[in-house]
Write a protein that holds these residues in place. Structure first.
Motif, PDB file in Angstrom:
ATOM      1  N   ALA A 114     146.601  79.486  69.126  1.00  0.00           N
ATOM      2  CA  ALA A 114     147.708  80.366  69.529  1.00  0.00           C
ATOM      3  C   ALA A 114     147.703  80.581  71.039  1.00  0.00           C
ATOM      4  O   ALA A 114     146.652  80.609  71.678  1.00  0.00           O
ATOM      5  N   ALA A 115     148.875  80.756  71.599  1.00  0.00           N
ATOM      6  CA  ALA A 115     149.020  80.951  73.039  1.00  0.00           C
ATOM      7  C   ALA A 115     148.701  82.380  73.476  1.00  0.00           C
ATOM      8  O   ALA A 115     148.277  82.603  74.608  1.00  0.00           O
ATOM      9  N   ARG A 116     148.918  83.354  72.602  1.00  0.00           N
ATOM     10  CA  ARG A 116     148.721  84.770  72.939  1.00  0.00           C
ATOM     11  C   ARG A 116     147.734  85.415  71.970  1.00  0.00           C
ATOM     12  O   ARG A 116     147.632  85.032  70.809  1.00  0.00           O
ATOM     13  N   SER A 117     147.056  86.437  72.460  1.00  0.00           N
ATOM     14  CA  SER A 117     146.040  87.118  71.651  1.00  0.00           C
ATOM     15  C   SER A 117     146.662  87.889  70.488  1.00  0.00           C
ATOM     16  O   SER A 117     147.690  88.541  70.646  1.00  0.00           O
ATOM     17  N   ALA A 118     145.998  87.806  69.349  1.00  0.00           N
ATOM     18  CA  ALA A 118     146.374  88.619  68.201  1.00  0.00           C
ATOM     19  C   ALA A 118     145.804  90.027  68.384  1.00  0.00           C
ATOM     20  O   ALA A 118     146.329  90.995  67.849  1.00  0.00           O
ATOM     21  N   ALA A 119     144.727  90.106  69.175  1.00  0.00           N
ATOM     22  CA  ALA A 119     144.093  91.380  69.525  1.00  0.00           C
ATOM     23  C   ALA A 119     143.270  91.141  70.781  1.00  0.00           C
ATOM     24  O   ALA A 119     142.877  90.012  71.071  1.00  0.00           O
ATOM     25  N   HIS A 120     143.051  92.187  71.543  1.00  0.00           N
ATOM     26  CA  HIS A 120     142.130  92.088  72.671  1.00  0.00           C
ATOM     27  C   HIS A 120     141.603  93.463  73.002  1.00  0.00           C
ATOM     28  O   HIS A 120     142.176  94.479  72.616  1.00  0.00           O
ATOM     29  N   GLY A 121     140.473  93.459  73.696  1.00  0.00           N
ATOM     30  CA  GLY A 121     139.883  94.739  74.034  1.00  0.00           C
ATOM     31  C   GLY A 121     138.793  94.619  75.074  1.00  0.00           C
ATOM     32  O   GLY A 121     138.619  93.571  75.697  1.00  0.00           O
ATOM     33  N   ARG A 122     138.081  95.717  75.235  1.00  0.00           N
ATOM     34  CA  ARG A 122     136.982  95.820  76.207  1.00  0.00           C
ATOM     35  C   ARG A 122     135.681  96.078  75.464  1.00  0.00           C
ATOM     36  O   ARG A 122     135.677  96.696  74.401  1.00  0.00           O
ATOM     37  N   PHE A 123     134.625  95.640  76.113  1.00  0.00           N
ATOM     38  CA  PHE A 123     133.293  95.755  75.535  1.00  0.00           C
ATOM     39  C   PHE A 123     132.364  95.988  76.718  1.00  0.00           C
ATOM     40  O   PHE A 123     132.293  95.152  77.617  1.00  0.00           O
ATOM     41  N   VAL A 124     131.698  97.125  76.792  1.00  0.00           N
ATOM     42  CA  VAL A 124     130.853  97.457  77.947  1.00  0.00           C
ATOM     43  C   VAL A 124     129.388  97.487  77.531  1.00  0.00           C
ATOM     44  O   VAL A 124     129.024  98.179  76.578  1.00  0.00           O
ATOM     45  N   HIS A 125     128.591  96.731  78.256  1.00  0.00           N
ATOM     46  CA  HIS A 125     127.133  96.747  78.100  1.00  0.00           C
ATOM     47  C   HIS A 125     126.521  97.498  79.272  1.00  0.00           C
ATOM     48  O   HIS A 125     126.936  97.281  80.420  1.00  0.00           O
ATOM     49  N   VAL A 126     125.535  98.333  79.021  1.00  0.00           N
ATOM     50  CA  VAL A 126     124.633  98.828  80.050  1.00  0.00           C
ATOM     51  C   VAL A 126     123.319  98.101  79.794  1.00  0.00           C
ATOM     52  O   VAL A 126     122.798  98.115  78.678  1.00  0.00           O
ATOM     53  N   TYR A 127     122.824  97.457  80.829  1.00  0.00           N
ATOM     54  CA  TYR A 127     121.577  96.705  80.707  1.00  0.00           C
ATOM     55  C   TYR A 127     120.410  97.625  81.020  1.00  0.00           C
ATOM     56  O   TYR A 127     120.407  98.311  82.047  1.00  0.00           O
ATOM     57  N   VAL A 128     119.459  97.617  80.081  1.00  0.00           N
ATOM     58  CA  VAL A 128     118.329  98.544  80.152  1.00  0.00           C
ATOM     59  C   VAL A 128     117.017  97.783  80.002  1.00  0.00           C
ATOM     60  O   VAL A 128     116.979  96.671  79.479  1.00  0.00           O
ATOM     61  N   ASP A 129     115.959  98.434  80.459  1.00  0.00           N
ATOM     62  CA  ASP A 129     114.608  97.941  80.229  1.00  0.00           C
ATOM     63  C   ASP A 129     114.336  98.039  78.726  1.00  0.00           C
ATOM     64  O   ASP A 129     114.590  99.071  78.114  1.00  0.00           O
ATOM     65  N   ARG A 130     113.853  96.955  78.137  1.00  0.00           N
ATOM     66  CA  ARG A 130     113.613  96.932  76.689  1.00  0.00           C
ATOM     67  C   ARG A 130     112.678  98.050  76.242  1.00  0.00           C
ATOM     68  O   ARG A 130     112.911  98.696  75.223  1.00  0.00           O
ATOM     69  N   ALA A 131     111.618  98.301  77.010  1.00  0.00           N
ATOM     70  CA  ALA A 131     110.605  99.280  76.602  1.00  0.00           C
ATOM     71  C   ALA A 131     111.052 100.721  76.812  1.00  0.00           C
ATOM     72  O   ALA A 131     110.892 101.563  75.931  1.00  0.00           O
ATOM     73  N   THR A 132     111.647 101.020  77.970  1.00  0.00           N
ATOM     74  CA  THR A 132     111.980 102.409  78.293  1.00  0.00           C
ATOM     75  C   THR A 132     113.387 102.808  77.886  1.00  0.00           C
ATOM     76  O   THR A 132     113.696 103.991  77.825  1.00  0.00           O
ATOM     77  N   ARG A 133     114.247 101.813  77.686  1.00  0.00           N
ATOM     78  CA  ARG A 133     115.679 102.024  77.392  1.00  0.00           C
ATOM     79  C   ARG A 133     116.404 102.736  78.530  1.00  0.00           C
ATOM     80  O   ARG A 133     117.446 103.346  78.338  1.00  0.00           O
ATOM     81  N   ARG A 134     115.876 102.648  79.726  1.00  0.00           N
ATOM     82  CA  ARG A 134     116.514 103.211  80.917  1.00  0.00           C
ATOM     83  C   ARG A 134     117.265 102.098  81.642  1.00  0.00           C
ATOM     84  O   ARG A 134     116.821 100.944  81.666  1.00  0.00           O
ATOM     85  N   PRO A 135     118.424 102.397  82.262  1.00  0.00           N
ATOM     86  CA  PRO A 135     119.177 101.372  82.980  1.00  0.00           C
ATOM     87  C   PRO A 135     118.335 100.677  84.049  1.00  0.00           C
ATOM     88  O   PRO A 135     117.519 101.309  84.717  1.00  0.00           O
ATOM     89  N   VAL A 136     118.539  99.383  84.191  1.00  0.00           N
ATOM     90  CA  VAL A 136     117.824  98.615  85.202  1.00  0.00           C
ATOM     91  C   VAL A 136     118.390  98.926  86.588  1.00  0.00           C
ATOM     92  O   VAL A 136     119.539  99.342  86.729  1.00  0.00           O
ATOM     93  N   ALA A 137     117.562  98.714  87.619  1.00  0.00           N
ATOM     94  CA  ALA A 137     118.000  98.946  89.001  1.00  0.00           C
ATOM     95  C   ALA A 137     119.018  97.906  89.435  1.00  0.00           C
ATOM     96  O   ALA A 137     119.886  98.187  90.261  1.00  0.00           O
ATOM     97  N   ALA A 138     118.920  96.698  88.869  1.00  0.00           N
ATOM     98  CA  ALA A 138     119.856  95.612  89.197  1.00  0.00           C
ATOM     99  C   ALA A 138     119.850  94.619  88.046  1.00  0.00           C
ATOM    100  O   ALA A 138     118.830  94.446  87.370  1.00  0.00           O
ATOM    101  N   LEU A 139     120.964  93.974  87.841  1.00  0.00           N
ATOM    102  CA  LEU A 139     121.046  92.963  86.793  1.00  0.00           C
ATOM    103  C   LEU A 139     120.179  91.763  87.177  1.00  0.00           C
ATOM    104  O   LEU A 139     120.161  91.367  88.348  1.00  0.00           O
ATOM    105  N   PRO A 140     119.473  91.162  86.229  1.00  0.00           N
ATOM    106  CA  PRO A 140     118.660  89.984  86.527  1.00  0.00           C
ATOM    107  C   PRO A 140     119.526  88.835  87.072  1.00  0.00           C
ATOM    108  O   PRO A 140     120.682  88.678  86.659  1.00  0.00           O
ATOM    109  N   ALA A 141     118.960  88.049  87.969  1.00  0.00           N
ATOM    110  CA  ALA A 141     119.697  86.957  88.615  1.00  0.00           C
ATOM    111  C   ALA A 141     120.331  85.983  87.614  1.00  0.00           C
ATOM    112  O   ALA A 141     121.506  85.626  87.793  1.00  0.00           O
ATOM    113  N   PRO A 142     119.633  85.533  86.564  1.00  0.00           N
ATOM    114  CA  PRO A 142     120.290  84.613  85.627  1.00  0.00           C
ATOM    115  C   PRO A 142     121.533  85.220  84.969  1.00  0.00           C
ATOM    116  O   PRO A 142     122.524  84.525  84.741  1.00  0.00           O
ATOM    117  N   LEU A 143     121.481  86.509  84.690  1.00  0.00           N
ATOM    118  CA  LEU A 143     122.633  87.186  84.106  1.00  0.00           C
ATOM    119  C   LEU A 143     123.769  87.256  85.121  1.00  0.00           C
ATOM    120  O   LEU A 143     124.908  86.914  84.813  1.00  0.00           O
TER     121      LEU A 143
END
Length: 151
Positions: A114-143
């Protein structure tokens, strides 16, 4: 007394050109609701699948051992046309905004071809340290590098 704010523009379907990467989505029998179309909650699952599969395949997210993980903090979806099992579906992904520790993705759901979306939206991630669940100071370079290809 201030004048009332004008009503926001009604969302409209988006063209394929708005998105940078596409992936096929397989609908399932259980995706349909009693009204004969894909239930709204399934679209959010497709958003999650499209974004995370893109990150994993791009080498920017290791869901088992990575030090940084993305937590969903916001989603929204606008619906324009019904989809139903056994219809073939495609999800388009693009990056709309990159912050210090967060990323706002836009995801479009299309009937296959199809040429046009049947639906669309937004999806927000906050990237956090796996252990502490606190936001990282900066996104990792590969990301960050992968995100640039999705803008």
């Amino acid at each position: 007394m201030s004048a009332p704010e004008p009503a926001p523009a009604r969302p409209q379907p988006l063209a394929r050109a708005h998105f940078r990467r596409f992936r096929p989505i397989t609908t399932r029998w259980m995706d349909n609701d009693v009204y004969g179309h894909v239930n709204n909650v399934v679209y959010y699952s497709w958003f999650d699948t499209a974004v995370n599969a893109t990150l994993i395949e791009g080498g920017a997210l290791d869901i088992e051992r990575g030090a940084v993980i993305g937590l969903v903090v916001h989603t929204e979806c606008h619906y324009f046309e019904p989809l139903a099992f056994p219809q073939a579906v495609e999800a388009g992904v693009r990056v709309a905004h990159v912050g210090r520790s967060s990323v706002r993705y836009e995801v479009g759901i299309f009937a296959a071809g199809a040429a046009r979306s049947a639906a669309h939206g937004r999806f927000v991630h906050v990237y956090v340290d796996r252990a502490t669940r606190r936001p990282v100071a900066a996104l990792p370079a590969p990301l960050r590098d992968l995100l640039e290809t999705l803008r």
